[in-house]
Write a protein that holds these residues in place. Structure first.
Motif, PDB file in Angstrom:
ATOM      1  N   ALA A 171      -0.072 -25.033 -10.673  1.00 12.14           N
ATOM      2  CA  ALA A 171       0.312 -25.697  -9.440  1.00 12.14           C
ATOM      3  C   ALA A 171      -0.681 -25.472  -8.318  1.00 12.14           C
ATOM      4  O   ALA A 171      -0.739 -26.261  -7.357  1.00 12.14           O
ATOM      5  CB  ALA A 171       1.699 -25.215  -9.023  1.00 12.14           C
ATOM      6  N   GLU A 172      -1.504 -24.423  -8.407  1.00  8.20           N
ATOM      7  CA  GLU A 172      -2.410 -24.091  -7.308  1.00  8.20           C
ATOM      8  C   GLU A 172      -3.507 -25.126  -7.103  1.00  8.20           C
ATOM      9  O   GLU A 172      -4.170 -25.154  -6.061  1.00  8.20           O
ATOM     10  CB  GLU A 172      -3.040 -22.712  -7.559  1.00  8.20           C
ATOM     11  CG  GLU A 172      -4.020 -22.648  -8.719  1.00  8.20           C
ATOM     12  CD  GLU A 172      -3.351 -22.502 -10.080  1.00  8.20           C
ATOM     13  OE1 GLU A 172      -4.061 -22.470 -11.097  1.00  8.20           O
ATOM     14  OE2 GLU A 172      -2.092 -22.437 -10.117  1.00  8.20           O
ATOM     15  N   VAL A 173      -3.719 -26.017  -8.084  1.00 13.18           N
ATOM     16  CA  VAL A 173      -4.822 -26.989  -7.968  1.00 13.18           C
ATOM     17  C   VAL A 173      -4.471 -28.145  -7.046  1.00 13.18           C
ATOM     18  O   VAL A 173      -5.345 -28.915  -6.651  1.00 13.18           O
ATOM     19  CB  VAL A 173      -5.202 -27.546  -9.360  1.00 13.18           C
ATOM     20  CG1 VAL A 173      -5.616 -26.408 -10.292  1.00 13.18           C
ATOM     21  CG2 VAL A 173      -4.067 -28.362  -9.971  1.00 13.18           C
ATOM     22  N   LEU A 174      -3.203 -28.316  -6.682  1.00 11.19           N
ATOM     23  CA  LEU A 174      -2.779 -29.455  -5.866  1.00 11.19           C
ATOM     24  C   LEU A 174      -2.515 -28.991  -4.436  1.00 11.19           C
ATOM     25  O   LEU A 174      -1.619 -28.170  -4.194  1.00 11.19           O
ATOM     26  CB  LEU A 174      -1.507 -30.087  -6.460  1.00 11.19           C
ATOM     27  CG  LEU A 174      -0.916 -31.256  -5.655  1.00 11.19           C
ATOM     28  CD1 LEU A 174      -1.907 -32.410  -5.550  1.00 11.19           C
ATOM     29  CD2 LEU A 174       0.386 -31.744  -6.304  1.00 11.19           C
ATOM     30  N   HIS A 175      -3.308 -29.500  -3.502  1.00 12.22           N
ATOM     31  CA  HIS A 175      -3.091 -29.271  -2.076  1.00 12.22           C
ATOM     32  C   HIS A 175      -2.555 -30.571  -1.479  1.00 12.22           C
ATOM     33  O   HIS A 175      -3.288 -31.546  -1.348  1.00 12.22           O
ATOM     34  CB  HIS A 175      -4.396 -28.848  -1.401  1.00 12.22           C
ATOM     35  CG  HIS A 175      -4.785 -27.439  -1.692  1.00 12.22           C
ATOM     36  ND1 HIS A 175      -5.373 -26.605  -0.765  1.00 12.22           N
ATOM     37  CD2 HIS A 175      -4.654 -26.682  -2.821  1.00 12.22           C
ATOM     38  CE1 HIS A 175      -5.597 -25.428  -1.302  1.00 12.22           C
ATOM     39  NE2 HIS A 175      -5.177 -25.447  -2.560  1.00 12.22           N
ATOM     40  N   LEU A 176      -1.289 -30.559  -1.135  1.00 10.91           N
ATOM     41  CA  LEU A 176      -0.566 -31.775  -0.753  1.00 10.91           C
ATOM     42  C   LEU A 176       0.073 -31.586   0.613  1.00 10.91           C
ATOM     43  O   LEU A 176       0.725 -30.557   0.866  1.00 10.91           O
ATOM     44  CB  LEU A 176       0.511 -32.081  -1.810  1.00 10.91           C
ATOM     45  CG  LEU A 176       1.518 -33.181  -1.521  1.00 10.91           C
ATOM     46  CD1 LEU A 176       0.830 -34.544  -1.494  1.00 10.91           C
ATOM     47  CD2 LEU A 176       2.617 -33.178  -2.581  1.00 10.91           C
ATOM     48  N   GLU A 177      -0.113 -32.566   1.508  1.00 12.35           N
ATOM     49  CA  GLU A 177       0.520 -32.561   2.807  1.00 12.35           C
ATOM     50  C   GLU A 177       1.265 -33.874   3.002  1.00 12.35           C
ATOM     51  O   GLU A 177       0.823 -34.926   2.521  1.00 12.35           O
ATOM     52  CB  GLU A 177      -0.517 -32.400   3.928  1.00 12.35           C
ATOM     53  CG  GLU A 177      -1.197 -31.050   3.947  1.00 12.35           C
ATOM     54  CD  GLU A 177      -2.136 -30.895   5.140  1.00 12.35           C
ATOM     55  OE1 GLU A 177      -2.171 -31.828   5.973  1.00 12.35           O
ATOM     56  OE2 GLU A 177      -2.815 -29.865   5.228  1.00 12.35           O
ATOM     57  N   ASN A 206     -10.920 -32.077  -9.666  1.00 14.44           N
ATOM     58  CA  ASN A 206     -11.438 -31.081 -10.620  1.00 14.44           C
ATOM     59  C   ASN A 206     -10.461 -30.840 -11.765  1.00 14.44           C
ATOM     60  O   ASN A 206     -10.855 -30.481 -12.874  1.00 14.44           O
ATOM     61  CB  ASN A 206     -11.712 -29.759  -9.891  1.00 14.44           C
ATOM     62  CG  ASN A 206     -12.917 -29.853  -8.966  1.00 14.44           C
ATOM     63  OD1 ASN A 206     -13.799 -30.687  -9.184  1.00 14.44           O
ATOM     64  ND2 ASN A 206     -12.950 -29.016  -7.938  1.00 14.44           N
ATOM     65  N   THR A 207      -9.167 -31.043 -11.506  1.00 10.22           N
ATOM     66  CA  THR A 207      -8.145 -30.908 -12.555  1.00 10.22           C
ATOM     67  C   THR A 207      -7.735 -32.260 -13.108  1.00 10.22           C
ATOM     68  O   THR A 207      -7.584 -32.440 -14.324  1.00 10.22           O
ATOM     69  CB  THR A 207      -6.906 -30.188 -11.993  1.00 10.22           C
ATOM     70  OG1 THR A 207      -7.285 -28.858 -11.615  1.00 10.22           O
ATOM     71  CG2 THR A 207      -5.792 -30.135 -13.029  1.00 10.22           C
ATOM     72  N   LEU A 208      -7.550 -33.266 -12.224  1.00  9.10           N
ATOM     73  CA  LEU A 208      -7.013 -34.547 -12.645  1.00  9.10           C
ATOM     74  C   LEU A 208      -7.937 -35.273 -13.618  1.00  9.10           C
ATOM     75  O   LEU A 208      -7.481 -35.833 -14.627  1.00  9.10           O
ATOM     76  CB  LEU A 208      -6.750 -35.427 -11.413  1.00  9.10           C
ATOM     77  CG  LEU A 208      -6.165 -36.804 -11.680  1.00  9.10           C
ATOM     78  CD1 LEU A 208      -4.797 -36.688 -12.343  1.00  9.10           C
ATOM     79  CD2 LEU A 208      -6.059 -37.616 -10.380  1.00  9.10           C
ATOM     80  N   VAL A 209      -9.250 -35.257 -13.365  1.00 12.68           N
ATOM     81  CA  VAL A 209     -10.183 -36.010 -14.220  1.00 12.68           C
ATOM     82  C   VAL A 209     -10.174 -35.483 -15.656  1.00 12.68           C
ATOM     83  O   VAL A 209     -10.061 -36.260 -16.615  1.00 12.68           O
ATOM     84  CB  VAL A 209     -11.592 -35.999 -13.607  1.00 12.68           C
ATOM     85  CG1 VAL A 209     -12.610 -36.584 -14.595  1.00 12.68           C
ATOM     86  CG2 VAL A 209     -11.612 -36.791 -12.301  1.00 12.68           C
ATOM     87  N   PRO A 210     -10.292 -34.155 -15.877  1.00 15.58           N
ATOM     88  CA  PRO A 210     -10.204 -33.677 -17.274  1.00 15.58           C
ATOM     89  C   PRO A 210      -8.844 -33.963 -17.923  1.00 15.58           C
ATOM     90  O   PRO A 210      -8.778 -34.268 -19.125  1.00 15.58           O
ATOM     91  CB  PRO A 210     -10.442 -32.164 -17.141  1.00 15.58           C
ATOM     92  CG  PRO A 210     -11.161 -31.987 -15.858  1.00 15.58           C
ATOM     93  CD  PRO A 210     -10.632 -33.059 -14.955  1.00 15.58           C
ATOM     94  N   VAL A 211      -7.768 -33.851 -17.139  1.00 16.15           N
ATOM     95  CA  VAL A 211      -6.455 -34.160 -17.700  1.00 16.15           C
ATOM     96  C   VAL A 211      -6.397 -35.622 -18.126  1.00 16.15           C
ATOM     97  O   VAL A 211      -5.880 -35.958 -19.208  1.00 16.15           O
ATOM     98  CB  VAL A 211      -5.344 -33.831 -16.680  1.00 16.15           C
ATOM     99  CG1 VAL A 211      -4.014 -34.450 -17.120  1.00 16.15           C
ATOM    100  CG2 VAL A 211      -5.192 -32.330 -16.524  1.00 16.15           C
TER     101      VAL A 211
END
Length: 778
Positions: A15-21, A81-86
């Motif tokens: 969860a730490e890879v997502l910075h959401l506001e 950085n996480t979404l593209v490999p996923v």
């Protein structure tokens, strides 16, 4: 793990890879606390859903909160950085082509509170190159709210995570639902999945066939060589012919935008690749098509695990547990149990080449002998279903409709016939190209190949767009028999001013008898070809424009014009007779009045071509009416519709009609008006029975207003029908005492009101007829 080519795929990440506001809430903590979930709901709005071209709000279908996308901010650099490999992993699991880039486009942020859900549905294609959807579920303390995705009988269930991000990707044609949340909140980001990088302009032809392609090629060769087995309903004694095509149904749905080899989904990609190689080896052509499948099953309603919505259901009972990131394979249930397939129909609607070129509209039904599939349609989720319960004459039936892609193959030497049968417009274009190249023999040969199926396939198409092409080809083919065959499926309603040159050319080339016979064939049946198409009356009303256009052509133009006016006059005379025999007076008058403008157009057209005989025949039908004054209203409307100057009106014969109307109106107004105690009603001819004789005596009696008539049930029903169908100003009621019951008839004051209204109309019409006709201004 899932096998490549699955209809859905799953991955997780920290969860730490997502910075959401979210504007109005601030930085969203992960896992999402309950208090922050409530804050998200305060800045959200009720979510809507799409149905066709509509966007609807119905909490019984979709009950969730949507945070406007404009309020959502994501640190995209860190997220990518996480979404593209996923996405690359999900691309492979979905069986999408290697070397293509799967991108995710944010669509919405959703919050499901306790009890909220989304019933089973499919996502619409929201953008070009869209292949599916991605649901990113944020970690939270939530029970229930499982996302259930599947195609056919297999369902995969994805539960809300406790501490990690959950990524679920699935194709757009997959049925999916969100089950009701039992506690806490389910919070997700939804994305449109787009497959990028443009496809090559053409596919390379394989240098050799693999062993598997060789087996498929042998099957194709055998399929196109063996006569098709006749079905029970084919009673013809003619020997069976080999199938013209092989239509292989793929597993997934596509739209006109997405159908193309680089965007094929899951197992469809390698299957099409193998069939492409086999078609090359067997010297066959190959195309992709959109197929519509309609099946009718005998069926019965399943148990009460499902709700009672007609044609689709929603699961009302399940057993969720709270395992983090769990996923199960479950068998999907249907709200109806299928018993026996009663009927199945497959129609091809569009096709394209394997390079994903432009889609071409077609309309072609598929015979059983041409059809095959790895996955039967009833193993897939229908796009629509309609359940018809037991009606007394037949059992329960369930109609199901599916939209599937298909691979269509045919031997190269049959290419023209197969394409022509699916697209008559394309076939006419090919013949026109041969004529333009001065290759008359080849053009005639192609037209001859159309003869066995031309009339049949034209019945599935809308002729107006084809009529100009067909007339142009028929005029240029210089063969009367082939030209007649090409034009035989058409009707008068397709002809307009733009066709004048082609009609004139055919009259010059093939002669008057040929053209007369062709136009007579077009007149054989009145038809409106489409919801916006013209009926015969509308076509006749527009006839003067076509006649004037024909008059501007060569000598053949007048021949064609006379034949068309002759057909229009024959229709008008028949229509006058048919409308005059309508028993209900108001309907009869309305139908006759609607003939005013067509009648004027026939008279104008007859005068334009100097066809005095046709004009006189129309006059006889309009003026020598055995029904008395029934056509008087129609004739006055005809005169009012005319814009002709006095000289032209005389040539048309409108002065004769004006004199006829004036004479009859004077005669009607000269009759004495109805006395205040005169209750006589003009009685239309009865059926000759004793009941009608008694009814007629009562109606025509000027001194009698009521009648108490003991009459059995059948007699009462007969009187009711006679009064209602003739719209007589008589109230009819049954007094249910004694045996037989008494029918009470009472003449009403509407009798006097009708007479007075008619006299006022007659006076108004007579004043208009008596006014001087304005002279034509120079």
């Amino acid at each position: 793990m899932v096998s490549p080519g699955s209809s859905s795929a799953h991955a997780t990440a920290g969860a730490e890879v997502l910075h959401l506001e979210v504007s109005g809430v601030g930085r969203v903590q992960l896992p999402v606390p309950k208090e922050q979930a409530r804050q998200l709901i305060k800045v959200a709005r009720p979510a809507r859903y799409g149905m066709g071209e509509q966007t609807l709000r119905d909490p019984s279908v979709r009950d969730t909160w949507e945070v406007p996308k404009s309020r959502v901010r994501i640190d995209q650099r860190r997220w990518n950085n996480t979404l593209v490999p996923v996405l690359e992993r999900l691309r492979g699991d979905l069986g999408l082509p290697a070397g293509r880039l799967l991108k995710a486009e944010l669509h919405s942020m959703l919050v499901y509170a306790r009890g909220q859900f989304f019933v089973p549905h499919q996502d619409s294609e929201k953008a070009d190159r869209m292949v599916g959807s991605l649901v990113v579920t944020l970690p939270s303390s939530c029970t229930g709210g499982a996302l259930v995705v599947g195609q056919g009988p297999t369902r995969r269930e994805f539960r809300s995570p406790r501490s990690r991000l959950s990524f679920v990707a699935f194709y757009g044609d997959c049925q999916h639902e969100v089950r009701p949340v039992r506690s806490g909140h389910r919070i997700v980001l939804t994305y449109n999945l787009l497959l990028h990088d443009d496809p090559p302009t053409a596919l390379p032809v394989p240098a050799h066939s693999t062993e598997g392609a060789g087996q498929l090629a042998a099957f194709l060769t055998s399929h196109f060589a063996a006569p098709a087995e006749k079905t029970s309903w084919q009673r013809t004694e003619a020997p069976a012919e080999p199938p013209q095509r092989l239509v292989y149904l793929l597993d997934h749905q596509y739209t006109e935008h997405s159908l193309g080899r680089p965007l094929l989904k899951g197992v469809d990609g390698p299957r099409v690749e193998a069939l492409r190689d086999a078609a090359h080896a067997a010297e066959c052509e190959i195309a992709l098509a959109l197929a519509e499948v309609h099946q009718t099953w005998s069926a019965y309603e399943a148990d009460d695990h499902w709700d009672g919505r007609r044609g689709h259901g929603r699961w009302n009972s399940w057993d969720d547990d709270d395992d983090d990131n769990g996923e199960d394979d479950t068998s999907g249930e249907a709200d109806y149990e299928l018993e026996e397939l009663i009927d199945s129909e497959v129609t091809l609607a569009h096709w394209t080449d394997l390079a994903g070129g432009p889609m071409h509209p077609i309309s072609s039904s598929v015979d059983d002998a041409e059809l095959c599939a790895t996955t039967p349609a009833d193993d897939l989720d229908p796009d629509r279903s309609d359940y018809e319960p037991y009606m007394g004459n037949y059992g329960n039936t369930l109609d199901r409709w599916y939209r599937r892609a298909a691979v269509v193959m045919w031997p190269r030497e049959r290419g023209f016939v197969v394409r022509a049968e699916a697209s008559p417009s394309w076939a006419l274009g090919e013949v026109a190209n041969r004529l333009k190249a001065k290759d008359l023999e080849e053009a005639r040969d192609l037209v001859g190949q159309l003869a066995p199926f031309w009339t049949r396939v034209m019945g599935r198409h809308d002729p107006p767009p084809l009529s100009t092409k067909a007339l142009r080809v028929a005029a240029g083919i210089d063969d009367p028999a082939l030209a007649a065959m090409l034009l035989s499926p058409f009707h008068l309603e397709v002809l307009g001013k733009s066709h004048a040159a082609h009609l004139s050319a055919m009259a010059d080339r093939y002669g008057e008898p040929w053209l007369t016979a062709t136009i007579h064939g077009w007149s054989r049946e009145e038809r409106a070809w489409s919801p916006g198409g013209r009926d015969r009356g509308q076509w006749v009303t527009a006839l003067p424009g076509l006649v004037r256009a024909l008059a501007a052509q060569r000598t053949g133009g007048n021949v064609a014009a006379v034949s068309l006016v002759e057909s229009a006059a024959a229709w008008l005379v028949d229509a006058i007779d048919r409308c005059g025999r309508i028993s209900t007076p108001s309907r009869r008058q309305e139908a006759l009045d609607q003939l005013a403008r067509p009648a004027l157009s026939v008279l104008e057209s007859a005068a334009a071509v100097g066809a005095a005989g046709i004009r006189d025949r129309v006059f006889n039908a309009l003026l020598d009416d055995p029904r008395g004054d029934a056509l008087l209203g129609c004739l006055i409307q005809l005169l009012r519709a005319s814009k002709a100057d006095p000289q032209t009106a005389a040539a048309i014969g409108l002065d004769v009609i004006r004199e006829h109307c004036t004479k009859h109106l004077h005669a009607r107004l000269a009759r004495p008006g109805r006395g205040k105690d005169d209750w006589a009603i003009t009685w239309p001819d009865g059926c000759g029975c004793a009941v009608c004789a008694t009814l007629g005596t009562f109606l025509t009696d000027p001194n009698r207003r009521t009648l108490d008539w003991p009459l059995a049930k059948d007699g009462r029903r007969h009187v009711h029908n006679r009064i209602d169908s003739s719209e007589l100003p008589v109230r009819h009621q049954t007094r249910r005492t004694g045996r037989p019951f008494t029918l009470v008839l009472t003449k009403t004051d509407a009798l006097f009101k009708r007479d007075e209204q008619q006299r006022r109309r007659d006076k108004t019409d007579l004043r208009w007829l008596s006014a001087p006709v304005p002279a034509k201004q120079d």
